[in-house]
Design an enzyme around this catalytic site. Structure first.
Site, short mmCIF file in Angstrom:
data_model
loop_
_atom_site.label_atom_id
_atom_site.label_comp_id
_atom_site.label_asym_id
_atom_site.label_seq_id
_atom_site.Cartn_x
_atom_site.Cartn_y
_atom_site.Cartn_z
N THR A 117 0.81 -1.22 0.00
CA THR A 117 0.00 0.00 0.00
C THR A 117 0.85 1.27 0.00
O THR A 117 0.33 2.36 0.18
CB THR A 117 -0.95 0.02 1.21
N LEU A 164 3.60 4.16 1.24
CA LEU A 164 3.86 4.81 2.53
C LEU A 164 2.63 5.61 2.96
O LEU A 164 2.60 6.83 2.89
CB LEU A 164 5.09 5.71 2.44
N HIS A 165 1.61 4.88 3.45
CA HIS A 165 0.46 5.56 4.04
C HIS A 165 0.83 5.93 5.48
O HIS A 165 2.00 5.83 5.87
CB HIS A 165 -0.80 4.70 3.93
N LEU A 166 -0.12 6.36 6.28
CA LEU A 166 0.19 6.96 7.58
C LEU A 166 1.02 6.08 8.52
O LEU A 166 2.01 6.54 9.08
CB LEU A 166 -1.11 7.37 8.28
N ALA A 212 4.62 5.49 7.17
CA ALA A 212 5.28 6.80 7.13
C ALA A 212 5.69 7.22 8.54
O ALA A 212 6.79 7.73 8.76
CB ALA A 212 4.37 7.85 6.50
#
Length: 87
Positions: A12, A14-16, A19
């Site tokens: 997916t 670097l989502h929250l 990150a």
């Protein structure tokens, strides 16, 4: 200054959560840490900067570390990315 290219393998990107994990690793070091993606450069210690880069699976980043602990910082970042950033 040391630098190394690494490919993001998280499905997916670097989502929250990944990150945030990347920033946690970067903030453990005193060195100035950035990464380049295409024409853009982002601060690896800023969650907003990392999220703003919109990194997806398969994207190649070049990390640059400059400071007293640059080599340790770069090694830790590459290891964290290769291990999936907690995903």
């Amino acid at each position: 200054m040391v630098s190394q290219k690494v490919v993001i393998s998280n499905p997916t990107g670097l989502h929250l959560r990944p990150a945030g994990n990347l920033c946690k690793v970067a903030m453990n070091y005193k060195s100035h840490i950035t990464f380049s993606y295409g024409e853009n450069t982002a601060n690896a210690k800023s969650v907003l900067s990392v999220l703003g880069a919109c990194i997806k699976c398969g994207d190649e980043l070049e990390f640059k570390c400059e400071g007293i602990d640059e080599e340790e910082a770069l090694a830790a970042l590459v290891e964290a990315i290769e291990n999936g950033l907690g995903e």
